[in-house]
Design an enzyme around this catalytic site. Structure first.
Site, mmCIF file in Angstrom:
data_model
loop_
_atom_site.group_PDB
_atom_site.id
_atom_site.type_symbol
_atom_site.label_atom_id
_atom_site.label_comp_id
_atom_site.label_asym_id
_atom_site.label_seq_id
_atom_site.Cartn_x
_atom_site.Cartn_y
_atom_site.Cartn_z
ATOM 1 N N TYR A 4 -36.930 37.926 -15.780
ATOM 2 C CA TYR A 4 -38.284 37.678 -16.050
ATOM 3 C C TYR A 4 -38.703 36.484 -16.661
ATOM 4 O O TYR A 4 -38.705 36.077 -17.770
ATOM 5 C CB TYR A 4 -38.988 38.950 -16.747
ATOM 6 N N TYR B 87 -43.509 31.819 -7.503
ATOM 7 C CA TYR B 87 -43.962 32.724 -6.360
ATOM 8 C C TYR B 87 -45.058 33.751 -6.827
ATOM 9 O O TYR B 87 -46.115 33.415 -6.162
ATOM 10 C CB TYR B 87 -42.397 33.751 -6.214
#
Lengths: 136, 389
Positions: free
Chosen positions: B285, B333
């Site tokens: 993350y 992304y």
């Protein structure tokens, strides 16, 4: 002074609420913290039980208001003066976030010694802020 | 570690995954529409129908009761519902909770879903919950979450000599992966110097050290390993997971250079029976560039303090020694406020071997690691293909 306020969870009231007591000390220019009567842990932010041992025997202590910078970040909002937000390790063993104003060299560095003062703004409770000590 | 928890190893599998529309979906489309879109796609991927779903797992900053709002919109009446809300890590936690619920017979087919239109809503982060409880940080105007991660980065630099260039290497590696992913929001060239010379948000982090603010969502379908074998897609078995939370506010984090990932990772490895040396592909993350450095250390891919050196010289970029954040991550992304569901989806695609230009060569074992709050909640999941059971 508001010292010796001890309140177990059964006597929780608006007058003994941890945040209220903290503010009463602050109004007198004192940075207060809680100390656990059972395990001696220094506790901040204020609460009704010791996060270390679970005891509700928390008493209030005045801090000397001196500590060191554990970490710091400079925030520079567009069109405004930059300011430094830091985490301060107080000498009594608790940590808090605050604003730190720099010494003569203009910078705030990790491990710098700092001292508390209180900033007043409108009806808000006095806010503890810190400044880098010239020499310590 | 109880025998009951250990026995969950490999008992459930991910059988369907899908993203919703990503990036900037435009006005009029709601977060619920993205939740619906991802759900339809993930069920199609799994070869299942909405009527098969009897377990619902979700979290959102857009609704006060996310499970209720989501169930109503989808027309699902779950017999098991879980709204575990540990920030962006929630959806990795939901994976393990789904595995436990399925094993206990509380549900058979679990839908884990998330959708967010935070970018189209004005480009700001949508914060969870009303501020009815006094904060001991807000009066000092930190830029949360960025300043919290900046404080961790500054301390890591002080203790271990980590440099801003090393932080920037994380962003550059993510960008290189993003260039291989057609779904990535940004794909233009970026160098370490570009990161360093970008606008400073909260020192030492520039805007390029911070994740994107995008719309997006995704859905994951989980069922028992037995049922998974009769479904069309190769199952991604849930081999183990660990959840740990040590604080909420950054001022209460015991040590800014060691996260609870140390604990969540240790438990996940113990259940899965694998260690960091066995992992083929890693999804971390990456809300900020300091995150992968901390998590690579805390999850045992390098020693404490060596994360900066570890990510240098393209080591986590395409062609490097360890594939990390192969979709381009939250940095390049997609980062729709909470990113956890998307790192699970990428791990599954890598395990299936369907990741296109960014597919890694060895792909039997994947690690997906979620983070929530201000380095607060850490959840590690280890997923594997049939050969790892």
């Amino acid at each position: 002074m508001t010292d010796n306020v001890r309140a177990d969870v059964e006597s929780l009231s608006p007058e003994t609420a941890p945040g209220t007591v903290f503010d009463r000390y602050a109004a007198e220019g004192v940075l207060a913290y809680q100390s656990c009567g059972d395990c001696r842990q220094a506790v901040f932010p204020p609460r009704v039980l010791c996060p270390s041992c679970g005891s509700d025997d928390l008493g209030w202590e005045p801090s000397a208001g001196r500590g060191t910078v554990y970490s710091a970040t400079v925030i520079a909002p567009r069109g405004k003066e930059p300011y430094t937000v830091a985490l301060i390790d107080l000498d009594e063993g608790f940590r808090m976030m605050s604003i730190v104003t720099a010494g003569d060299d203009g910078a705030v560095a990790i491990d710098d010694p700092v001292t508390v003062s209180f900033r007043l703004a409108g009806d808000e409770p006095p806010l503890p802020v810190f400044a880098v000590e010239a020499d310590r | 570690m109880s025998a009951a928890e250990r026995s969950l190893r490999g008992r459930a599998a991910i059988v369907g995954v899908a993203e919703s529309s990503l990036g900037e979906v435009g006005p009029g489309i709601s977060s619920l529409d993205l939740i619906g879109q991802a759900t339809v796609r993930a069920l199609a991927d799994a070869g299942l129908s909405k009527s098969d779903v009897d377990g619902l797992f979700t979290h959102s900053a857009f609704f006060a009761q996310p499970v209720l709002t989501t169930a109503e919109y989808l027309g699902i009446r779950p017999r098991f519902a879980d709204g575990t809300a540990t920030g962006g890590s929630s959806f990795v936690g939901h994976l393990w909770h789904a595995a436990a619920a399925i094993e206990a017979g509380l549900c058979e087919v679990a839908l884990i879903v998330y959708g967010s239109t935070q970018r189209s809503h004005g480009g700001g982060l949508v914060a969870s919950g009303a501020a009815l409880t006094r904060s001991w940080e807000t009066p000092y105007a930190p830029r949360i979450p960025a300043s919290a991660y900046a404080l961790a980065a500054a301390r890591h630099m002080r203790e271990f000599g980590t440099t801003r260039e090393q932080l920037a290497e994380v962003a550059v590696a993510a960008r290189q992966w993003a260039k291989l992913n057609p779904a990535a929001f940004v794909q233009d060239d970026m160098t370490v110097d570009d990161v360093l010379s970008s606008r400073m948000v909260s020192s030492p982090l520039t805007v390029r050290d911070c994740c994107l603010v995008t719309d997006g969502g995704g859905a994951v379908i989980v069922t028992s390993a037995e049922r998974a074998r009769n479904l069309p897609r190769p199952p991604a078995y849930i081999l183990g997971a660990g959840e740990a939370t040590w604080h909420m506010n950054i001022s209460q984090m015991p040590d800014l250079t060691t996260t609870a990932a140390q604990e969540s990772g240790r438990r996940a490895y113990e259940i899965a029976g694998f260690g960091p040396q066995d992992i083929d592909v890693v999804e971390l993350y990456d809300a900020f560039t300091i995150n992968p450095i901390l998590f690579l250390e805390d999850l045992g891919f390098c020693a404490k303090g060596e994360g900066g050196a570890f990510v240098s010289d393209g080591a986590i970029a395409p062609g490097g020694s360890l594939p990390v954040n192969t979709n381009g991550g939250g940095l390049s992304y997609c980062h729709p406020g909470m990113y956890g569901i998307l790192l699970v989806i990428e791990a599954v695609r890598q395990l299936r071997g369907e990741a296109g230009d960014r597919q890694v060569a060895r792909h039997s074992l994947a690690l997906a690691h979620g983070n929530g709050g201000t380095l607060s909640s850490q959840v590690t999941a280890i997923l594997g293909d049939e050969s790892t059971l």
